[in-house]
Design a protein around this motif. Structure first.
Motif, mmCIF file in Angstrom:
data_model
loop_
_atom_site.group_PDB
_atom_site.id
_atom_site.type_symbol
_atom_site.label_atom_id
_atom_site.label_comp_id
_atom_site.label_asym_id
_atom_site.label_seq_id
_atom_site.Cartn_x
_atom_site.Cartn_y
_atom_site.Cartn_z
ATOM 1 N N LYS A 12 0.870 -1.217 -0.205
ATOM 2 C CA LYS A 12 0.109 0.141 0.069
ATOM 3 C C LYS A 12 0.919 1.231 0.027
ATOM 4 N N ASP A 13 0.254 2.459 -0.618
ATOM 5 C CA ASP A 13 0.905 3.754 -0.301
ATOM 6 C C ASP A 13 1.157 3.885 1.252
ATOM 7 N N ASN A 14 2.400 4.715 1.450
ATOM 8 C CA ASN A 14 2.480 5.338 2.631
ATOM 9 C C ASN A 14 2.831 4.050 3.600
ATOM 10 N N SER A 15 3.324 2.934 3.430
ATOM 11 C CA SER A 15 3.662 1.849 4.172
ATOM 12 C C SER A 15 5.180 1.571 4.385
ATOM 13 N N HIS A 16 5.621 0.648 5.046
ATOM 14 C CA HIS A 16 7.022 0.688 5.458
ATOM 15 C C HIS A 16 7.493 -0.793 5.067
ATOM 16 N N ALA A 17 8.676 -0.947 4.531
ATOM 17 C CA ALA A 17 9.130 -2.300 4.232
ATOM 18 C C ALA A 17 10.522 -2.683 5.122
ATOM 19 N N TYR A 18 10.711 -3.559 5.689
ATOM 20 C CA TYR A 18 12.047 -4.152 6.104
ATOM 21 C C TYR A 18 12.550 -5.166 5.631
#
Length: 165
Positions: A12-18
């Motif tokens: 999704k837009d405005n989300s984080h990934a690690y």
């Protein structure tokens, strides 16, 4: 390079990934992430409180690319989280060679999502991310091509779901 763009596209837009990586692959992983559209929030360090001896310097940390898709989104622990995170490594009874501690994954999931959100792990191994997500009342979607590990993960996740009922 072939999977990074797919991960970016499904978030999704405005989300984080690690993304966990070692020192040897850090530069390439970051370049692929940026090429796919991710923006770098920060490079985090998982300092392993315990590690396996080595003939060279002991590898007591892993690097974590903390990325975002879209606009910057604050973490939930504003002002309380540093860039070095100390959690014990799993030594001995690992279910997967790259298994991460559930407590470490809970820390990142809690900082970047809210109850009811979907947590996605495209390389979920034996399901540690799924276990962490479910314990935090998140929904989980994971992919693993090796059925040896996905079977272990499915069993452990089912057990956690049944305990939480």
């Amino acid at each position: 390079s072939d999977w990074m763009q797919k991960v970016y596209d499904c978030l999704k837009d405005n989300s984080h990934a690690y993304i966990f990586t070692n020192a040897l692959n850090l530069n390439e992983m970051l370049n692929e992430a940026l090429k796919s559209g991710f923006k770098l929030h920060n490079i985090l360090v998982w300092q392993k409180n315990n590690c396996t001896p080595s003939q060279y310097y002991m590898k007591n940390c892993e690097y974590v690319l903390f990325l975002r898709k879209g606009k910057a989104k604050w973490i939930n622990d504003i002002g309380g989280s540093k860039t070095v995170h100390q959690f014990n490594n799993i030594i001995g009874n690992k279910k997967h060679p790259c298994e991460k501690p559930v407590e470490l994954l809970k820390f990142y999931i809690n900082n970047s999502s809210n109850e009811g959100d979907i947590v996605f792990d495209p390389f979920c191994g034996c399901g540690s991310t799924g276990i962490a997500a479910i314990k935090l009342d998140r929904r989980f979607l994971g992919c693993e091509i090796d059925t040896t590990y996905s079977d272990i993960g499915n069993e452990d996740i089912e057990e956690i779901i049944n305990v939480n009922k």
